[in-house]
Design a protein around this motif. Structure first.
Motif, PDB file in Angstrom:
ATOM      1  N   ASP A 183       0.822  -1.218   0.000  1.00  0.00           N
ATOM      2  CA  ASP A 183       0.000   0.000   0.000  1.00  0.00           C
ATOM      3  C   ASP A 183       0.853   1.264   0.000  1.00  0.00           C
ATOM      4  N   ARG A 184       1.989   1.213   0.729  1.00  0.00           N
ATOM      5  CA  ARG A 184       2.791   2.427   0.841  1.00  0.00           C
ATOM      6  C   ARG A 184       3.425   2.775  -0.501  1.00  0.00           C
ATOM      7  N   ASP A 187       0.767   4.322  -2.599  1.00  0.00           N
ATOM      8  CA  ASP A 187       0.496   5.708  -2.194  1.00  0.00           C
ATOM      9  C   ASP A 187       1.606   6.653  -2.663  1.00  0.00           C
ATOM     10  N   ASP A 188       2.868   6.199  -2.536  1.00  0.00           N
ATOM     11  CA  ASP A 188       3.989   7.053  -2.957  1.00  0.00           C
ATOM     12  C   ASP A 188       3.924   7.315  -4.470  1.00  0.00           C
ATOM     13  N   SER A 191       1.149   9.745  -5.308  1.00  0.00           N
ATOM     14  CA  SER A 191       1.519  11.141  -5.020  1.00  0.00           C
ATOM     15  C   SER A 191       2.464  11.688  -6.077  1.00  0.00           C
ATOM     16  N   GLY A 227      -0.160   2.811  -9.097  1.00  0.00           N
ATOM     17  CA  GLY A 227      -0.116   4.143  -8.489  1.00  0.00           C
ATOM     18  C   GLY A 227       0.199   5.218  -9.517  1.00  0.00           C
ATOM     19  N   ASN A 260      -9.226   3.513  -2.858  1.00  0.00           N
ATOM     20  CA  ASN A 260      -8.089   3.843  -1.986  1.00  0.00           C
ATOM     21  C   ASN A 260      -7.395   5.122  -2.433  1.00  0.00           C
ATOM     22  N   ALA A 261      -7.278   5.296  -3.746  1.00  0.00           N
ATOM     23  CA  ALA A 261      -6.635   6.506  -4.266  1.00  0.00           C
ATOM     24  C   ALA A 261      -7.444   7.742  -3.875  1.00  0.00           C
ATOM     25  N   LYS A 263      -9.493   7.952  -1.352  1.00  0.00           N
ATOM     26  CA  LYS A 263      -9.389   8.089   0.107  1.00  0.00           C
ATOM     27  C   LYS A 263      -8.117   8.858   0.468  1.00  0.00           C
ATOM     28  N   SER A 264      -7.007   8.549  -0.244  1.00  0.00           N
ATOM     29  CA  SER A 264      -5.734   9.223   0.059  1.00  0.00           C
ATOM     30  C   SER A 264      -5.824  10.725  -0.243  1.00  0.00           C
ATOM     31  N   GLN A 265      -6.793  11.123  -1.053  1.00  0.00           N
ATOM     32  CA  GLN A 265      -6.992  12.539  -1.356  1.00  0.00           C
ATOM     33  C   GLN A 265      -8.135  13.137  -0.535  1.00  0.00           C
TER      34      GLN A 265
END
Lengths: 291, 291
Positions: A183-184, A187-188, A191, A227, A260-261, A263-265
């Motif tokens: 997941d990390r 996320d990276d 971004s 990602g 998930n993407a 959610k990260s925003q």
């Protein structure tokens, strides 16, 4: 079998159909793999066993939507998802009349919806007060701005298909490992792509460099690929989701990636099942046909 | 045959080799198609007829570069294109010693050069006063900032390969027509992508919309696809080419596309033949080996 009507939904890879009885109940259903866009005659062939068993005194009505190989008719946005004339093309045989739901087009940027509009109509029927943006993940994801029962504008992205052809047919295939997901790393990469989306074609090759230089961890390249691609899409689709109420119609692993993407925003999306939305949309088309 | 040494250059799809006599003259050459990265033993096999004919009293030296299936060694930028140790890995048999030119790596952004550095070395040998940026178009295009006989930094892009897999393996295949090319459509797409590169995955799908809505002219979609992909690359590579002296090493249709794209941005690139640069770079490696 007391058949009232038959609903059909076609993607590039599968054909789903449901046969409805006179009280709206589902009498039977089928899902079949197809290798190229279905033709109208293919659709009749697939539901033929139901037509043979039908005891209806008149021809059975079949309503189909999706990527069907015929000369399509389009209604231009802004318009209701199932705008009149909702039914276009179509063929008859002794047992049935097939009608195909017309597509929706947009002049600028040039874009078309072939089946997503039916799921959007279904979503509007289930959540009549929704005013915001709907995302439909898939090989071609669709972002649609929906307001006052209309599709105001929409934009499709080739992200899912790019992910598939890069994974299966490109030189990166051997760098992508065996499905391990971090997941990390996702996320990276998300971004990175959100802040510098124009660097996508270079960033993709960083997967090869990480692999050759031994810097990739496990099969993490898959998470990085997803990602980067979804991040570039979110960057381009920002006017759609930023500060909006977002609904996501989808149920597969790709849908989870988009949720998930978002959610990260900071976007908590409302989630809806795509098959239920398709059935609800096709049922609305049936109501329009009878009215 | 009085063989001095043999030069080999491998891409993912072809293997080129030249056999040199003692006065530096080329005695023979070959080009063969290959289907996957060559192994060291493949290279020996392909040049075996030359080795059998060689009258040299000692083992013949083979120097190879490019995408070769072995455990590679990398020199990190900034460095000379053929930095010591220039030769890495390699195998021997009774007739020959094969050495492979080591790659060049960059930590951030993570990237590697497997064969481009040899063409860059050849270019520097031919044009020793050049100080600027070299572009090497291909399935993976390379932009390299070259100064004072060193590669300062570089960046690879997957553009050419994306163009190929989208043309051959994606749902856009049927929208791309038969190779008709319209310069104005290319230029327009290039400008669009240069100004909004993040919209690439959406713009790609506009090819399908244009096709479905009957708005594509002839086979112009090919020019539009190339313009969108190369435009996105030029946007991301702007720090490389803007206000720089640019040399382009390449000779195929894709190279012409890049040269036209640079011309539209006011860059008149110096042009060099890739095979000549490869041979010149490999000859430099031979000089280093003997010194």
């Amino acid at each position: 079998m007391k058949v009232d009507w038959i609903a059909v939904s076609c993607s590039d890879t599968s054909l789903q159909a449901w046969v409805f009885g006179s009280s709206g109940e589902i009498l039977d259903e089928l899902t079949e793999s197809i290798s190229s866009p279905a033709k109208a005659t293919d659709i009749i062939d697939r539901v033929s066993p139901w037509l043979d068993k039908a005891t209806t005194p008149h021809r059975v009505s079949i309503i189909a939507c999706g990527n069907i190989d015929h000369i399509p008719n389009y209604t231009c946005v802004p318009c209701a998802p199932l705008s009149a004339p909702i039914l276009d093309g179509g063929i008859k045989d002794d047992r049935a009349t097939l009608q195909i739901i017309s597509g929706i087009s947009q002049a600028s940027p040039a874009d078309v919806l072939l089946g997503a509009q039916v799921q959007i109509a279904g979503f509007q029927a289930k959540f009549p007060k929704f005013d915001g943006v709907l995302l439909l993940p898939g090989p071609h994801s669709v972002w649609a701005h929906v307001s006052a029962d209309e599709i105001v504008s929409f934009q499709s992205f080739m992200t899912g298909e790019l992910m598939a052809i890069i994974s299966q047919s490109s030189s990166l295939k051997s760098c992508l490992g065996d499905g391990f997901w971090d997941d990390r790393i996702f996320d990276d990469a998300l971004s990175e792509a959100l802040s510098r989306p124009e660097r996508l074609a270079a960033k993709l090759l960083s997967l090869r460099a990480d692999h050759l230089l031994g810097q990739a961890k496990g099969g993490s390249a898959k998470a990085r690929l997803a990602g980067l691609l979804v991040g570039a899409e979110l960057a381009a689709a920002k006017p759609y989701w930023l500060g909006q109420m977002v609904g996501v119609i989808g149920a597969d692993a790709l849908t989870e990636i988009y949720i998930n993407a978002l959610k990260s925003q900071g976007i908590a999306a409302q989630h809806a099942d795509p098959t239920e939305m398709t059935k609800a949309g096709l049922a609305l088309a049936r109501v329009q046909q009878l009215s």
